[in-house]
Motif scaffolding. Structure first.
Motif, PDB file in Angstrom:
ATOM      1  N   ALA A  22       0.835  -1.202   0.000  1.00 42.56           N
ATOM      2  CA  ALA A  22       0.000   0.000   0.000  1.00 42.56           C
ATOM      3  C   ALA A  22       0.871   1.254   0.000  1.00 42.56           C
ATOM      4  N   VAL A  23       1.907   1.258   0.827  1.00 44.86           N
ATOM      5  CA  VAL A  23       2.809   2.412   0.866  1.00 44.86           C
ATOM      6  C   VAL A  23       3.507   2.589  -0.478  1.00 44.86           C
ATOM      7  N   LEU A  24       3.944   1.499  -1.075  1.00 45.84           N
ATOM      8  CA  LEU A  24       4.579   1.561  -2.382  1.00 45.84           C
ATOM      9  C   LEU A  24       3.613   2.093  -3.441  1.00 45.84           C
ATOM     10  N   ALA A  25       2.371   1.629  -3.400  1.00 46.56           N
ATOM     11  CA  ALA A  25       1.375   2.087  -4.372  1.00 46.56           C
ATOM     12  C   ALA A  25       1.067   3.570  -4.182  1.00 46.56           C
ATOM     13  N   PHE A  26       0.975   4.020  -2.925  1.00 52.83           N
ATOM     14  CA  PHE A  26       0.761   5.447  -2.685  1.00 52.83           C
ATOM     15  C   PHE A  26       1.938   6.270  -3.189  1.00 52.83           C
ATOM     16  N   ALA A  27       3.150   5.774  -2.989  1.00 50.13           N
ATOM     17  CA  ALA A  27       4.327   6.491  -3.460  1.00 50.13           C
ATOM     18  C   ALA A  27       4.351   6.576  -4.975  1.00 50.13           C
TER      19      ALA A  27
END
Length: 84
Positions: A22-27
């Motif tokens: 999720a953090v990677l996708a938000f980034a």
């Protein structure tokens, strides 16, 4: 007890890996969305965020069930010790 321990491990893996994705996708969503299919394996960053948050929620649910199982096992063991 084996399934309780296995459930706890699976729950932690789902929460950690889902959160990381999720953090990677938000980034990726805030920088360059064309990198999404390459690094996330899904057609869009929105889809990757949805699936990763679903993994986190499933991990939380599995973790709650494992904690309930552990609590019931501890109470059962306490009752067995009390009867002896």
């Amino acid at each position: 007890m084996f399934f309780t321990k296995l459930g706890r491990v699976i729950a932690w893996l789902l929460v950690i890996l889902g959160g990381f994705r999720a953090v990677l996708a938000f980034a990726i969503a805030t920088t360059d969305q064309t990198m999404g299919p390459r690094y996330l394996g899904s057609s869009s960053t929105g889809h990757a965020i949805d699936m990763s948050l679903l993994c986190v929620l499933i991990g939380v649910a599995v973790g709650m069930m494992a904690e309930i199982s552990r609590s019931v096992a501890a109470k059962t063991e306490a009752i067995k010790q009390e009867l002896k």
